[in-house]
Design a protein around this motif. Sequence first.
Motif, mmCIF file in Angstrom:
data_model
loop_
_atom_site.group_PDB
_atom_site.id
_atom_site.type_symbol
_atom_site.label_atom_id
_atom_site.label_comp_id
_atom_site.label_asym_id
_atom_site.label_seq_id
_atom_site.Cartn_x
_atom_site.Cartn_y
_atom_site.Cartn_z
ATOM 1 N N ASN A 50 0.718 -1.143 0.150
ATOM 2 C CA ASN A 50 -0.104 0.036 0.176
ATOM 3 C C ASN A 50 0.899 1.364 0.043
ATOM 4 O O ASN A 50 0.504 2.165 -0.636
ATOM 5 C CB ASN A 50 -1.076 -0.080 1.025
ATOM 6 C CG ASN A 50 -1.956 -1.029 1.098
ATOM 7 O OD1 ASN A 50 -2.151 -1.551 -0.182
ATOM 8 N ND2 ASN A 50 -2.638 -1.475 2.142
ATOM 9 N N PRO A 51 2.031 1.393 0.868
ATOM 10 C CA PRO A 51 2.649 2.750 0.745
ATOM 11 C C PRO A 51 3.350 2.852 -0.548
ATOM 12 O O PRO A 51 3.729 4.131 -0.926
ATOM 13 C CB PRO A 51 3.696 2.408 2.060
ATOM 14 C CG PRO A 51 3.149 1.173 2.685
ATOM 15 C CD PRO A 51 2.316 0.461 1.990
ATOM 16 N N LEU A 52 3.501 1.839 -1.369
ATOM 17 C CA LEU A 52 4.177 2.289 -2.781
ATOM 18 C C LEU A 52 3.238 2.877 -3.808
ATOM 19 O O LEU A 52 3.655 3.542 -4.653
ATOM 20 C CB LEU A 52 4.407 0.831 -3.636
ATOM 21 C CG LEU A 52 5.456 -0.009 -2.481
ATOM 22 C CD1 LEU A 52 5.772 -1.227 -3.532
ATOM 23 C CD2 LEU A 52 6.841 0.815 -2.659
ATOM 24 N N ASP A 53 1.790 3.291 -3.253
ATOM 25 C CA ASP A 53 0.969 3.779 -4.224
ATOM 26 C C ASP A 53 0.919 3.425 -5.597
ATOM 27 O O ASP A 53 0.959 4.151 -6.520
ATOM 28 C CB ASP A 53 1.224 5.290 -3.920
ATOM 29 C CG ASP A 53 -0.063 6.078 -4.475
ATOM 30 O OD1 ASP A 53 -0.985 5.678 -4.332
ATOM 31 O OD2 ASP A 53 0.273 7.277 -5.110
ATOM 32 N N LYS A 54 1.034 2.238 -5.804
ATOM 33 C CA LYS A 54 0.981 1.361 -7.268
ATOM 34 C C LYS A 54 0.128 0.271 -7.168
ATOM 35 O O LYS A 54 -0.346 -0.429 -6.163
ATOM 36 C CB LYS A 54 2.570 1.084 -7.625
ATOM 37 C CG LYS A 54 3.478 1.920 -7.650
ATOM 38 C CD LYS A 54 3.538 3.124 -8.892
ATOM 39 C CE LYS A 54 4.373 4.034 -8.677
ATOM 40 N NZ LYS A 54 3.920 5.315 -9.621
ATOM 41 N N ASP A 55 -0.249 -0.099 -8.529
ATOM 42 C CA ASP A 55 -1.108 -1.424 -8.550
ATOM 43 C C ASP A 55 -0.244 -2.649 -8.022
ATOM 44 O O ASP A 55 0.875 -2.831 -8.422
ATOM 45 C CB ASP A 55 -1.169 -1.534 -10.067
ATOM 46 C CG ASP A 55 -2.382 -2.769 -10.128
ATOM 47 O OD1 ASP A 55 -2.726 -3.522 -9.260
ATOM 48 O OD2 ASP A 55 -2.336 -3.066 -11.648
#
Length: 100
Positions: A20-25
């Motif tokens: 989630n912290p990566l803000d990517k699919d």
Amino acid sequence: MSGKLQPSRGRYGVLRIALNPLDKDPFLVADAAAVLRARVSPPPVAGWHPGMDDESIDVLLESAYLTDNPDRLSPEQVLSRLEALAPRMKKITDRLLGIR
């Protein structure tokens, strides 16, 4: 990014990383991680899945070695090592099938 290293019950471990912290699919992140993992040595274990324990991985690696490198051992050594794997494979199979 936070991650959690879980000590394994033996020689193999699990590294869990929150996506989630990566803000990517998450699927794109997982695909990128798989590509990066394929670049390092030793190569990923073919047939591995997250539920495998140390014994399952050891048996998988040993059987893969015996089938992929028949010229490194004499036929007698291959047979001996395959025979030694049989009871270990049976224990794994019994455990997966819920047989005691």
